[in-house]
Design an enzyme around this catalytic site. Sequence first.
Site, PDB file in Angstrom:
ATOM      1  N   GLY A  92       0.823  -1.198   0.000  1.00  0.00           N
ATOM      2  CA  GLY A  92       0.000   0.000   0.000  1.00  0.00           C
ATOM      3  C   GLY A  92       0.859   1.251   0.000  1.00  0.00           C
TER       4      GLY A  92
ATOM      5  N   HIS B 212      -4.159   1.632   7.868  1.00  0.00           N
ATOM      6  CA  HIS B 212      -2.778   2.135   7.914  1.00  0.00           C
ATOM      7  C   HIS B 212      -2.599   3.287   6.910  1.00  0.00           C
ATOM      8  CE1 HIS B 212       1.768   1.320   7.977  1.00  0.00           C
ATOM      9  NE2 HIS B 212       1.613   2.109   6.933  1.00  0.00           N
ATOM     10  N   GLU B 213      -3.092   3.085   5.679  1.00  0.00           N
ATOM     11  CA  GLU B 213      -2.921   4.120   4.643  1.00  0.00           C
ATOM     12  C   GLU B 213      -3.779   5.347   4.948  1.00  0.00           C
ATOM     13  OE1 GLU B 213      -0.438   3.644   2.898  1.00  0.00           O
ATOM     14  OE2 GLU B 213      -0.281   1.477   3.131  1.00  0.00           O
TER      15      GLU B 213
ATOM     16  N   HIS C 137      -1.998   7.626   7.180  1.00  0.00           N
ATOM     17  CA  HIS C 137      -1.019   8.475   6.483  1.00  0.00           C
ATOM     18  C   HIS C 137      -1.672   9.773   6.013  1.00  0.00           C
ATOM     19  CE1 HIS C 137       2.697   6.236   6.280  1.00  0.00           C
ATOM     20  NE2 HIS C 137       2.124   5.161   5.774  1.00  0.00           N
TER      21      HIS C 137
ATOM     22  N   GLN D  36       2.950   9.932   1.416  1.00  0.00           N
ATOM     23  CA  GLN D  36       4.296   9.343   1.439  1.00  0.00           C
ATOM     24  C   GLN D  36       5.156   9.773   0.248  1.00  0.00           C
ATOM     25  OE1 GLN D  36       2.468   5.270   2.149  1.00  0.00           O
ATOM     26  NE2 GLN D  36       4.471   5.035   3.106  1.00  0.00           N
TER      27      GLN D  36
HETATM   28 NI    NI Z   1       2.851   3.227   5.633  1.00  0.00          NI
END
Ligand code: NI
Length: 178
Positions: A46, A134-135, A138, A51
């Site tokens: 992912g 999790h993403e 971000h 990021q």
């Molecule tokens: Ni990550």
Amino acid sequence: MSLLNILRYPDPRLHKTAQLVTVFDARLKQLVADMAETMYDAPGVGLAATQVDVHRQVIVIDVSETRDELRVFINPEIVWASEEKRLYDEGCLSVPGIYDGVERPARVRARALDVEGKPFEVEADGLLAVCIQHEMDHLKGKVFVEYLSPLKRNRIKTKLLKEERELARSREKVSATR
Ligand code: NI
């Protein structure tokens, strides 16, 4: 298509909040294609736009073993999460080489838009549920190490900063010999 540079923790840009996507144009499609290429190349399961230093709510995920089931989530929301929690060893392309347990809801239902701006919903468990959460973190400027104890987090920070200094030094050496 091109590979994008992935920010490494503790880069402060990983803590920016992503904005909603409002325009579904060729530029967005290009971003999604570049993010997918970057994720497959890394390789990872992912990647969030944060990021790669693009602060828009865009996520790409592929948890398939065959690496051919790309999922794109734009402006994602969690509309339901199970009370049951699950501990999963997480890793992150922005925190290379580090894996640690994070507890999250075991199942979630997410709503998002696809690259054309069409809404869809997905109910996820297992790795996909972990990955979506999790993403999405971000996009809110949160990195998974923030769930760990301050002691662990500081150790990770020190280790990654040291690696980065060593990397910079070896790059300098290479350019000096040229
Ligand atoms: Ni990550």
